[in-house]
Design a protein around this motif. Structure first.
Motif, short mmCIF file in Angstrom:
data_model
loop_
_atom_site.label_atom_id
_atom_site.label_comp_id
_atom_site.label_asym_id
_atom_site.label_seq_id
_atom_site.Cartn_x
_atom_site.Cartn_y
_atom_site.Cartn_z
N ASN A 99 -30.47 50.71 102.88
CA ASN A 99 -31.36 49.74 102.22
C ASN A 99 -30.50 48.60 101.68
O ASN A 99 -29.75 48.79 100.72
CB ASN A 99 -32.12 50.43 101.09
CG ASN A 99 -33.03 49.47 100.35
OD1 ASN A 99 -33.14 48.30 100.71
ND2 ASN A 99 -33.66 49.96 99.30
N PRO A 100 -30.60 47.42 102.26
CA PRO A 100 -29.70 46.33 101.87
C PRO A 100 -30.15 45.55 100.64
O PRO A 100 -29.48 44.60 100.25
CB PRO A 100 -29.71 45.42 103.10
CG PRO A 100 -31.08 45.61 103.67
CD PRO A 100 -31.50 47.03 103.37
N LYS A 262 -15.17 34.61 102.74
CA LYS A 262 -14.82 36.02 102.53
C LYS A 262 -15.92 36.81 101.83
O LYS A 262 -15.73 37.98 101.50
CB LYS A 262 -13.53 36.12 101.71
CG LYS A 262 -12.33 35.68 102.52
CD LYS A 262 -11.05 35.73 101.74
CE LYS A 262 -9.89 35.32 102.65
NZ LYS A 262 -8.68 35.00 101.90
N VAL A 263 -17.04 36.15 101.60
CA VAL A 263 -18.12 36.82 100.89
C VAL A 263 -19.37 36.78 101.77
O VAL A 263 -19.69 35.75 102.36
CB VAL A 263 -18.43 36.10 99.55
CG1 VAL A 263 -19.58 36.78 98.82
CG2 VAL A 263 -17.19 36.05 98.69
N ARG A 264 -20.04 37.90 101.86
CA ARG A 264 -21.33 37.92 102.56
C ARG A 264 -22.39 37.44 101.58
O ARG A 264 -22.69 38.10 100.59
CB ARG A 264 -21.64 39.31 103.09
CG ARG A 264 -20.58 39.80 104.07
CD ARG A 264 -20.96 41.11 104.70
NE ARG A 264 -22.02 40.99 105.67
CZ ARG A 264 -21.86 40.57 106.92
NH1 ARG A 264 -20.66 40.24 107.36
NH2 ARG A 264 -22.89 40.50 107.75
N VAL A 265 -22.92 36.25 101.85
CA VAL A 265 -23.90 35.65 100.94
C VAL A 265 -25.30 36.17 101.30
O VAL A 265 -25.75 36.02 102.43
CB VAL A 265 -23.84 34.11 101.03
CG1 VAL A 265 -24.95 33.48 100.18
CG2 VAL A 265 -22.47 33.61 100.57
N ALA A 290 -24.93 35.47 105.13
CA ALA A 290 -25.08 36.75 105.84
C ALA A 290 -26.55 37.02 106.15
O ALA A 290 -26.90 37.39 107.26
CB ALA A 290 -24.51 37.89 105.00
N ALA A 291 -27.38 36.82 105.15
CA ALA A 291 -28.80 37.13 105.36
C ALA A 291 -29.66 36.42 104.34
O ALA A 291 -29.23 36.17 103.21
CB ALA A 291 -29.05 38.63 105.27
N LEU A 386 -24.94 44.23 106.06
CA LEU A 386 -23.96 44.52 105.00
C LEU A 386 -22.53 44.54 105.53
O LEU A 386 -21.59 44.68 104.76
CB LEU A 386 -24.28 45.88 104.36
CG LEU A 386 -25.64 45.98 103.66
CD1 LEU A 386 -25.85 47.38 103.10
CD2 LEU A 386 -25.75 44.94 102.54
N GLY A 387 -22.37 44.43 106.85
CA GLY A 387 -21.02 44.47 107.44
C GLY A 387 -20.41 45.86 107.43
O GLY A 387 -19.18 46.00 107.37
#
Lengths: 446, 425
Positions: A99-100, A262-265, A290-291, A386-387
């Motif tokens: 669950n993201p 470097k950050v998943r936004v 990212a999403a 989420l990578g």
């Protein structure tokens, strides 16, 4: 040490220490869950319909778990003589659900005031805060989530602010230490929010921003400041370093990480005009998104999101609760999937309970999404967003042994989770509830 | 006064009857019919005439000129009820100006009537229909000890008058935390459960006296007490003309509801009732029905810590009459999923169907005309393309009062545009 490295060290300071200590002690795996699984016999779950989420389904399949990982999966695979056999005839097996988007741990179940650490609502740009510092690993929702087949979730700061803070991905293994619960190796994630929530929150206080224009202006200004901040540090690092180093600023360091890619936004946003503002920002400052989360109108921009490799995290069908949710359609996920967007469901717990996460995939299925694609919205697609798709989200050899045994087809409304494994260890059964907390006096456990 | 009421009711009936003029019979043929009251009819036919079910059976003659709906491969169930929601009272929950569900001005508001705020043009009504929901008990929201009088509506009609099936339907009382939060936090009563019960008992006692004055001066207009809308509403509850729906979650609150009903001889219906399973035997013994829900929501208050997924199953097993509510305005069509979940957690299929059809009709005293597929009842029917409460089953046709209703809404219209845009068929 570059600014980037420094920020990474800061974000991971506790993790870095604990991992090095463990390496010294000769055991990388630690915590009750991992240790027990590593020392235990292999487990062979036999006879079920295995829904791998990435490679179709296997009738009468076997899944072999060893050392916390999936060792083998197939219709005809050799099972070691010492393996513990679990008969799952007539059942269905899926990967543990991912669950993201949840607030579990920082908005613990019941939302009692003293327990809530959802949102640092007094400042709008919170690139300096981390949900990791607040997660309550005793949140009863953790046990309830597992009873619904959820094994991994991302807990994000709330949406009162344009930048809410860094997120935390956790395994729902019941560990009391956040270091043991944290999904080791998960990429950094940052929660953003766009649209009604930030402007309503701040307009209510008479502070900036109170319009969509204000939200964009504020973010642009902060990123311009962050570019300058990064340049100042680079200049100092390139010099003889004899002068006093520039002042450190946690908020700026968070933004510099974003600028460095470097950050998943993860952005909470609903409407077309929000999405476009975000894409403009992303283009201007050259950082990836990212999403988009919630994203109820994302169907309008599906091909563009696919082209940019931006994922979508949405509801099965949640409509009309506010103006920016007015143009929601229950086929949103289906349209996005058709356009090639990695689309995941979420609970936004406590908005919907993590326990009932599976139902979001059922709802997407009800409104026309094919079966495997529906299952992917709560497994592999969430992991990709989420990578962490190399570790969880499908039943594939080498992945973490996070599995759910269901009473029937997991998309069917009338189905229940019966057994849940995390890192190869049985953590839940329908009869005995959440095993890591068994016997601990608490309320609201399933 | 009585003449006036009759005139109003007359208008309602006339208005409701108008759209039916000139409509011929409809026959649904060859379907699996889940009548709810009289078992399952395989390969059954239902004949609808004058808005009512004229015939139902396996070997029926279809009247000449009837419009025939092919029911082969289909399943027909009675139109479903949501036994408690705010359809037509709340349009957009986050936009306060669109919320007419309660009046936070006085904890005792028995005079408020849902019918005075109902918006027949609410888009939420059209959103709910594709889930096969034909009727809803529209209630005032919580936050007051006595929040007002509900109405039973059908999800069809161009005006409030056309939609309303029965009003006032019930008086609504709320125990527990919400009223304490609304008033206690601003230093008004009730601040405690003790205060709440004292206030409720006091106002019902006042109504008892008002009733004595009314009864003793019956027929004598000059001596009758000055009309008081609050008192009149409470008197109809004391006279058992309308039931009293009490929202209570904690076991102690459920017991308080029972004490209140005992003391004032009220027709008690429990609602929300997350801990009802703890007292199931007693509820069965006293024949107190329970309206459960919302089922798909995490408990958000301490009073609900006893909530469990098999509450419906346990109550049913104990023989308690249960119905299900969404307590929503924009999410009413999720009733379908909530019922599926109750089945997943032990409620038998037939009992689940009954909990959203015949049971709510019985609980609210309209089972003479609604709630099952029986001759003479209103033709509220859902045609499904599979078994009810399964993930791939959808309502293909909904009849309300014998009329096939439009299942399009804001969402279906949007999706049509999207389909064309992306070439999705």
């Amino acid at each position: 040490m570059s600014t980037g490295e420094r920020v990474f060290r800061w974000l991971h300071s506790t993790a870095v220490i604990s991992i090095s200590l463990l390496l010294l002690s000769g055991s990388f795996l630690h915590g009750q869950t991992a240790t027990a699984a590593a020392n235990g016999r292999p487990i062979a779950i036999k006879g079920a319909t295995v829904l791998t989420a990435t490679h179709g389904s296997i009738e009468n399949g076997t899944v072999l778990l060893e050392n916390g990982k999936i060792k083998a999966v197939g219709a005809q695979i050799p099972v070691p003589a010492n393996a513990k056999i679990v008969d799952a005839k007539g059942k269905f097996i899926t990967p543990g659900l991912v669950n993201p988007h949840s607030h579990t741990g920082i908005y613990p179940l019941l939302g009692l005031q003293g327990n809530v650490d959802l949102s640092e609502a007094n400042s709008n740009i919170n690139s300096n805060i981390r949900s990791m510092d607040a997660v309550d690993t005793s949140d009863p929702e953790i046990a309830r989530a597992v009873s619904g087949g959820v094994t991994t979730l991302q807990t994000l700061p709330g949406s009162d602010n344009n930048i809410g803070g860094f997120t935390t991905v956790i395994k729902l293994n019941g560990a009391q230490s956040i270091e043991e619960a944290r999904f080791q190796g998960a990429p950094l994630g940052m929660k953003w929010a766009w649209g009604e929530n930030p402007k309503v929150q701040h307009a209510g206080k008479g502070t900036h921003p109170s319009t969509l224009m204000g939200e964009a202006a504020m973010l642009r200004q902060r990123f311009i400041n962050a570019q300058r901040y990064a340049a100042k540090w680079q200049e100092w690092e390139a010099g003889d370093r004899k002068s006093v180093a520039p002042e450190r600023d946690l908020e700026m360091e968070g933004l510099v990480q974003v600028l460095a890619g470097k950050v998943r936004v993860h952005v909470h946003a609903y409407q077309m005009n929000h999405f476009e503002a975000l894409l403009r920002l992303s283009d201007e400052f050259k950082f990836p998104i990212a999403a988009i989360h919630h994203a109820l109108q994302a169907y309008e921009i599906a091909p563009e999101l696919a082209r940019r490799n931006i994922g979508v995290v949405t509801f099965g069908d949640y409509w009309g609760y506010k103006i920016e949710a007015w143009d929601a359609i229950p086929q949103n996920a289906y349209v996005l999937w058709k356009s090639g967007v990695a689309v995941s469901m979420h609970t936004d717990s406590p908005v919907m309970e993590d326990r009932d996460y599976r139902l979001q995939a059922s709802i997407a299925n009800h409104y026309g999404m094919p079966d495997e694609a529906s299952l992917q919205t709560v497994t592999i697609n969430a992991a990709k967003i989420l990578g962490i798709e190399n570790r969880v989200g499908s039943i594939e050899v080498g992945k973490d042994a996070d599995l759910v045994i269901w009473s029937g087809n997991p998309l069917e409304l009338t189905t229940r989770a019966e057994r849940v494994y995390i890192d190869g260890k049985l953590v839940y059964t329908l009869n005995d509830g959440f095993l890591p907390w068994k016997g601990s006096p608490s309320f609201l456990h399933p | 006064m009585i003449q006036k009421i009759t005139a109003v009711i007359g208008c309602l009936v006339l208005a409701a009857a108008l759209p039916l003029w000139g409509q011929g019979p409809i026959a649904i043929s060859g379907a699996r019919v889940l009548t709810v009251s009289q078992g399952v009819i395989e390969n059954g036919t239902i004949v609808v005439e004058g808005g009512k079910i004229a015939a139902v059976g396996s070997d029926l003659k279809i009247p000449a000129g009837a419009q025939i709906i092919d029911g082969r491969g289909k399943v027909v169930i009675p139109g479903m009820f949501d036994a408690g929601n705010q359809l037509g009272l709340v349009e957009i929950p986050f936009e306060e100006v669109t919320d007419d569900s309660t009046e936070y001005t006085d904890p005792i508001h028995p005079e408020l009537r849902v019918v005075d705020a109902l918006n027949a043009r609410s888009r939420n009504i059209r959103i709910a229909r594709p889930a096969g929901i034909a009727n809803a008990v529209v209630t005032p929201a919580g936050g007051n000890l006595i929040s007002g009088q509900s109405a039973l509506i059908q999800l069809n009609g161009d005006s409030t008058a056309e939609m309303v099936v029965k009003t006032p339907l019930a008086l609504h009382v709320n125990l527990g935390e919400e009223s304490k939060e609304t008033y206690g936090n601003s230093d008004k009563s009730p601040k405690t459960r003790m205060g709440a019960m004292a206030m409720l008992r006091q106002v019902f006692m006042k109504a008892q006296r008002y009733k004595v004055m009314l009864d003793s001066t019956a027929g004598n207009r000059n001596e009758a007490p000055t009309r008081d809308l609050k008192m009149e509403s409470l008197v109809s509850a004391l006279n058992r003309e309308i039931p009293v729906v009490v929202r209570a979650n904690r076991l102690g609150d459920i017991e308080s509801a029972i004490r209140l009903a005992d003391e004032f001889k009220l027709r008690l219906i429990l609602a929300d009732a997350t801990s009802a399973w703890r007292i199931a035997g007693e509820l069965r013994r006293r024949d107190i029905p329970v309206i459960l829900g919302p089922l798909l929501q995490a408990p958000s208050r301490i009073e609900a810590v006893d909530s469990r997924l098999d509450n419906a199953a346990l109550l049913h097993k104990a023989g308690v009459t249960i119905a299900i509510q969404t307590s929503s305005s924009n999410g009413v069509r999720d009733l379908w999923f909530a019922v599926g979940y109750a089945i997943a957690n032990g409620l038998p299929d037939a009992a689940a169907l009954q909990a959203v059809t015949l049971n709510p009709a019985r609980i609210f005293g309209v089972d003479d005309r609604l709630g099952s597929i029986e001759v003479g009842k209103s033709a509220n029917l859902v045609i499904l393309d599979g078994e009810p409460f399964r993930v791939k089953t959808h309502a293909t046709t909904l009849l309300i009062g014998g009329r096939v209703v439009d299942l399009s809404n804001h969402q279906t219209e949007l999706y049509e545009v999207v389909r064309k845009k992306y070439g999705i068929n």
